[in-house]
Scaffold this motif. Structure first.
Motif, PDB file in Angstrom:
ATOM      1  N   VAL A  75       0.855  -1.205  -0.119  1.00 38.69           N
ATOM      2  CA  VAL A  75       0.255  -0.080   0.130  1.00 38.69           C
ATOM      3  C   VAL A  75       0.907   1.375  -0.026  1.00 38.69           C
ATOM      4  N   THR A 101      -1.824   4.785   5.221  1.00 38.32           N
ATOM      5  CA  THR A 101      -2.055   3.825   4.589  1.00 38.32           C
ATOM      6  C   THR A 101      -2.007   2.354   5.345  1.00 38.32           C
ATOM      7  N   SER A 102      -1.020   2.597   6.142  1.00 35.52           N
ATOM      8  CA  SER A 102      -0.508   1.257   6.570  1.00 35.52           C
ATOM      9  C   SER A 102      -0.186   1.183   8.163  1.00 35.52           C
ATOM     10  N   LEU A 230      -6.700   2.051   0.165  1.00 34.70           N
ATOM     11  CA  LEU A 230      -5.620   1.217   0.378  1.00 34.70           C
ATOM     12  C   LEU A 230      -5.537   0.580   1.944  1.00 34.70           C
ATOM     13  N   LYS A 231      -5.738   1.353   2.692  1.00 35.97           N
ATOM     14  CA  LYS A 231      -5.824   0.796   4.259  1.00 35.97           C
ATOM     15  C   LYS A 231      -7.026  -0.147   4.354  1.00 35.97           C
ATOM     16  N   VAL A 234      -7.028  -2.843   0.284  1.00 33.55           N
ATOM     17  CA  VAL A 234      -6.010  -3.482  -0.269  1.00 33.55           C
ATOM     18  C   VAL A 234      -5.185  -4.123   0.760  1.00 33.55           C
ATOM     19  N   GLN A 235      -4.764  -3.337   1.844  1.00 36.35           N
ATOM     20  CA  GLN A 235      -3.904  -3.929   2.823  1.00 36.35           C
ATOM     21  C   GLN A 235      -4.318  -5.353   3.464  1.00 36.35           C
TER      22      GLN A 235
END
Length: 306
Positions: A75, A101-102, A230-231, A234-235
């Motif tokens: 991400v 995002t991570s 993304l967070k 996707v992650q």
């Protein structure tokens, strides 16, 4: 999954209290800076020291750590390419955005989910330690260098050593590695101060919302949307793919790796943004939006894999 909702509701309730004291005039919007500095410079270092000092370092090397690192790198790379190369964001915005995002809420919500949902509080330890020992120091290195404007690599590398969060983490790691038993007379005041880190940071966050104006910077909305996608999507997706097909995880192990990756952006990211005076609006909206999206996401993951 009432445990997940209950853990999140507790955090939201404290943040809402900060909002109420701001709206009611008990605290001023500018007091947010004082509370954030108190959290960053005093309470959070105490929390990091007690957390790392009491951690089982043998739990660092686990499947959860591998899936977490894979999700983090994936991400962050996407965000840096889109926001850096296409949208031309500055270094401070890129660092805070990449963290948003991570950097998951492992310290309070993650522990609650690990204990009450997964049944093992140690499962969150690899994620928490990786964030404290790797992600946070690297981010501080970049943000400190941005703030000072120095081009000296030596100065940039030495500056994080004067950062209270990095120092607290290193000291905690030293205690954990050596097995030194800290005297209770020393640990009790540290633990008392550490207990203030989460509620004070949440009150500061709620207070910031009470004084926030509905004015968006150019491109701000799309930054937040990118971060949340993304967070929250996707992650955990990457964590599931790596766990299932690369590591061959099944059952509870796969469930734990995926659920912990779906945790929302940590409140710490907003505290860091305030301290360094960069991308505060992005961090504030990322924490709020990711928290709201992560609740149904974790419930869905629990229904599918739990």
């Amino acid at each position: 999954m009432s445990e997940v909702v209950g853990a999140v509701a507790t955090l939201v309730a404290v943040a809402f209290l900060g909002y109420l004291v701001g709206v009611g005039g008990v605290l001023r919007p500018q007091d947010e800076l004082v509370l954030s500095r108190l959290t960053f410079l005093v309470a959070t270092p105490a929390l990091l020291f007690t957390t790392v000092a009491g951690a089982d370092l043998g739990s660092i090397f686990s499947p959860v750590l591998v899936t977490n690192i894979a999700g983090v790198l994936s991400v962050q790379m996407v965000f840096l390419v889109v926001a850096g190369l296409l949208w031309r964001r500055g270094r401070g915005e890129l660092v805070i955005g990449a963290l948003s995002t991570s950097y998951v809420n492992a310290g309070n919500l993650g522990i609650a989910v690990s204990v009450y949902v997964l049944g093992d509080g140690a499962l969150i330890a690899p994620v928490l330690l990786f964030q404290l020992l790797v992600m946070a120091p690297v981010a501080f290195l970049l943000l400190d260098r941005e703030a000072s404007g120095t081009t000296s690599v030596r100065k940039a590398l030495m500056r994080p050593l004067r950062n209270p969060l990095t120092v607290a983490t290193v000291l905690g790691l030293a205690v954990a590695l050596t097995g030194v038993e800290m005297p209770a007379v020393l640990m009790r005041p540290v633990e008392l101060v550490a207990a203030a880190a989460v509620p004070v940071s949440l009150i500061a966050y709620g207070l910031s919302l009470s004084g926030a104006r509905r004015v968006e910077e150019s491109g701000q909305s799309r930054d937040v949307v990118l971060v949340v996608v993304l967070k929250c999507l996707v992650q955990p997706g990457v964590a599931w793919l790596v766990g299932r097909f690369a590591l061959g995880l099944e059952g509870g192990a796969l469930f734990a790796a995926t659920l912990l990756a779906a945790l929302p952006t940590a409140q710490n990211v907003y505290v860091y943004a305030v301290h360094y005076g960069t991308a505060k609006r992005l961090a504030r909206h990322a924490v709020l939006a990711s928290t709201m999206v992560s609740i149904p996401m974790m419930i869905a993951i629990s229904g599918l894999l739990g």
